[in-house]
Design a protein around this motif. Structure first.
Motif, PDB file in Angstrom:
ATOM      1  N   LEU B  23       0.817  -1.213   0.000  1.00  0.00           N
ATOM      2  CA  LEU B  23       0.000   0.000   0.000  1.00  0.00           C
ATOM      3  C   LEU B  23       0.849   1.260   0.000  1.00  0.00           C
ATOM      4  O   LEU B  23       0.330   2.357  -0.186  1.00  0.00           O
ATOM      5  N   GLY B  24       2.143   1.085   0.228  1.00  0.00           N
ATOM      6  CA  GLY B  24       3.021   2.254   0.212  1.00  0.00           C
ATOM      7  C   GLY B  24       2.820   3.176   1.401  1.00  0.00           C
ATOM      8  O   GLY B  24       2.946   4.378   1.277  1.00  0.00           O
ATOM      9  N   VAL B  25       2.492   2.614   2.532  1.00  0.00           N
ATOM     10  CA  VAL B  25       2.374   3.438   3.739  1.00  0.00           C
ATOM     11  C   VAL B  25       3.249   2.839   4.829  1.00  0.00           C
ATOM     12  O   VAL B  25       3.669   1.685   4.739  1.00  0.00           O
ATOM     13  N   SER B  26       3.504   3.628   5.842  1.00  0.00           N
ATOM     14  CA  SER B  26       4.342   3.129   6.925  1.00  0.00           C
ATOM     15  C   SER B  26       3.546   2.182   7.812  1.00  0.00           C
ATOM     16  O   SER B  26       2.320   2.109   7.749  1.00  0.00           O
ATOM     17  N   ARG B  27       4.283   1.489   8.661  1.00  0.00           N
ATOM     18  CA  ARG B  27       3.603   0.529   9.521  1.00  0.00           C
ATOM     19  C   ARG B  27       2.690   1.238  10.506  1.00  0.00           C
ATOM     20  O   ARG B  27       1.602   0.755  10.822  1.00  0.00           O
ATOM     21  N   GLY B  28       3.127   2.363  10.999  1.00  0.00           N
ATOM     22  CA  GLY B  28       2.300   3.107  11.946  1.00  0.00           C
ATOM     23  C   GLY B  28       0.941   3.465  11.375  1.00  0.00           C
ATOM     24  O   GLY B  28      -0.095   3.235  11.997  1.00  0.00           O
ATOM     25  N   SER B  29       0.956   4.017  10.180  1.00  0.00           N
ATOM     26  CA  SER B  29      -0.312   4.404   9.568  1.00  0.00           C
ATOM     27  C   SER B  29      -1.191   3.185   9.312  1.00  0.00           C
ATOM     28  O   SER B  29      -2.409   3.222   9.533  1.00  0.00           O
ATOM     29  N   LEU B  30      -0.563   2.120   8.841  1.00  0.00           N
ATOM     30  CA  LEU B  30      -1.340   0.911   8.593  1.00  0.00           C
ATOM     31  C   LEU B  30      -1.991   0.418   9.877  1.00  0.00           C
ATOM     32  O   LEU B  30      -3.178   0.063   9.896  1.00  0.00           O
ATOM     33  N   ARG B  31      -1.209   0.433  10.939  1.00  0.00           N
ATOM     34  CA  ARG B  31      -1.762  -0.030  12.205  1.00  0.00           C
ATOM     35  C   ARG B  31      -2.931   0.839  12.654  1.00  0.00           C
ATOM     36  O   ARG B  31      -3.923   0.331  13.175  1.00  0.00           O
ATOM     37  N   GLU B  32      -2.827   2.139  12.435  1.00  0.00           N
ATOM     38  CA  GLU B  32      -3.949   3.004  12.801  1.00  0.00           C
ATOM     39  C   GLU B  32      -5.210   2.603  12.043  1.00  0.00           C
ATOM     40  O   GLU B  32      -6.302   2.563  12.594  1.00  0.00           O
ATOM     41  N   ALA B  33      -5.034   2.318  10.777  1.00  0.00           N
ATOM     42  CA  ALA B  33      -6.190   1.904   9.981  1.00  0.00           C
ATOM     43  C   ALA B  33      -6.775   0.600  10.516  1.00  0.00           C
ATOM     44  O   ALA B  33      -7.991   0.445  10.643  1.00  0.00           O
ATOM     45  N   VAL B  34      -5.892  -0.338  10.843  1.00  0.00           N
ATOM     46  CA  VAL B  34      -6.362  -1.619  11.363  1.00  0.00           C
ATOM     47  C   VAL B  34      -7.111  -1.410  12.665  1.00  0.00           C
ATOM     48  O   VAL B  34      -8.170  -2.016  12.887  1.00  0.00           O
ATOM     49  N   ARG B  35      -6.578  -0.553  13.520  1.00  0.00           N
ATOM     50  CA  ARG B  35      -7.247  -0.326  14.786  1.00  0.00           C
ATOM     51  C   ARG B  35      -8.616   0.314  14.590  1.00  0.00           C
ATOM     52  O   ARG B  35      -9.548   0.072  15.349  1.00  0.00           O
ATOM     53  N   MET B  36      -8.749   1.142  13.568  1.00  0.00           N
ATOM     54  CA  MET B  36     -10.059   1.720  13.282  1.00  0.00           C
ATOM     55  C   MET B  36     -11.054   0.617  12.921  1.00  0.00           C
ATOM     56  O   MET B  36     -12.177   0.584  13.426  1.00  0.00           O
ATOM     57  N   LEU B  37     -10.614  -0.277  12.051  1.00  0.00           N
ATOM     58  CA  LEU B  37     -11.511  -1.378  11.681  1.00  0.00           C
ATOM     59  C   LEU B  37     -11.803  -2.265  12.884  1.00  0.00           C
ATOM     60  O   LEU B  37     -12.913  -2.777  13.037  1.00  0.00           O
TER      61      LEU B  37
END
Lengths: 215, 215
Positions: B23-37
């Motif tokens: 997705l071309g994003v950092s792990r931090g941002s990805l984790r934030e998205a996962v936590r939202m879901l």
DNA sequence: GTAACCCAAGTCATCGGACGAATTGTCTAC
DNA sequence: GTAGACAATTCGTCCGATGACTTGGGTTAC
């Protein structure tokens, strides 16, 4: 994690760094928590400004169900039709009880427009307007928002565009006319029955035409 | 961000690192998205194992409303009482229509127990059991979950423990008895009316005893 | 005096790397 | 064949640094 500062609808949150050492967690973890609350619609984070507690209005919080409902499998959506049926019936009933001339005019106009058009897209839009108008007239903003979520998902199936689309549209329009007449005639019981039946009919169509485990 | 891999209820997510460069994003941002879901109940992340898509059952997804409803100001909660009233009435009505001897026995036993106790805590528990039992008998799991969320929040106000608690309990028990009788007698209309009135009564109490903008 | 502009401080958004903790599957020893 | 130890995988947390946006105050031009 953090409560709502005990009910502050305004500004509310200190800066990230400040909260971090107050809670003893790193910025990353704190941000994850904030994003979770944001996903639930409890909190809103504005770039360059700060994190704010939302107004916590029920109709907005229900909006967080939108994504969830959109991800629901069809079987799950159909399960929610029981709730939708009851609530739509209630809204129609209340709308009938409180009907005024303005509502009468609008509903009849929407009915006429729906019967006049052959355009699938326009018909779907008018259909949504029709039901939303009834919900607004008969229910609280919360109810309106909730029904809107369910309706939006159902609408994504584009039933008017299917092979039997014309038939479905005709049947649907007849049901709309029945509902509108009941509301115009200030007959709550008839409005509730008609609205409930209409939703049940929609549910039956969905169940029939999309039997597989589609999205 | 990411859709539900198009409806996979099982395992589903690649590792974080893998998704990151996809997705071309950092792990931090990805984790934030996962936590939202995760906050919405769509996804579940297990330490050391991976991220999984939940079963997406509506009754579980509604659980994500629990926190939200708990944070609602009283005014917002009261707004939702319209919905609750309609749904409780529906559940009671359906329960009456489908009643069997087992349900009859249980409801009457709960009524008797409520009338027998003076303990505030126990009374509240029995009250919850009574209503939940009716919801289970008359509604889908989705409806049960939804009503449970609203009821849990209302219960936090401990109305039985207030100065007028005994009076409230007596009135409440009388209403329970009316509802139970209607269901036992297989009278859906009476059950709906009684249940609706009971909820309306509860709403009135809340409105009366907690007038200020309390949490 | 007023208004428009510029600028700097504050704040969130994202990134990259590193380490600890929990799970899972394999591999060895008996 | 079974049980235990071990290694690989993966998520959870932390730290530091940089970019982007908002906000408010000060300055300047008129």
């Amino acid at each position: 994690m953090i409560s709502t500062g005990r009910l502050g609808a305004g500004r509310k949150f200190p800066a990230e760094a400040e909260l971090c050492d107050e809670l003893g967690v790193s910025r990353g973890s704190l941000r994850e928590a904030v994003r979770m609350l944001a996903a639930l619609g409890v909190v809103e984070s504005r770039h360059g400004s700060g994190v704010y507690v939302t107004a916590l209005r029920p109709e907005e919080l229900i909006g967080s169900l939108r994504l969830t409902v959109d991800l629901l499998p069809l079987s799950g959506l159909l399960e929610m039709y029981e709730v939708r049926r009851v609530l739509e019936a209630h809204a129609a009933s209340q709308a009938a009880a409180r009907v005024d001339d303005e509502l009468r005019t609008e509903l009849l106009a929407l009915c006429a427009a729906m019967e006049a058009t052959d355009d699938v897209e326009e018909a779907a839009t008018l259909d949504a307007l029709f039901h939303t108008r009834i919900a607004r007239a008969g229910g609280s903003p919360t109810l309106v928002a909730f029904l809107d979520v369910l309706r939006t998902r159902s609408r994504s199936y584009q039933m008017f565009g299917m092979p039997d689309g014309p038939t479905i549209m005709r049947t649907s329009n007849a049901a709309h006319r029945t509902i509108a007449d009941a509301i115009v005639g200030r007959d709550p019981a008839a409005a509730a029955t008609a609205a409930g039946a209409h939703v049940a009919q929609t549910e039956a169509w969905l169940r029939h035409y999309r039997p597989g485990p589609t999205t």
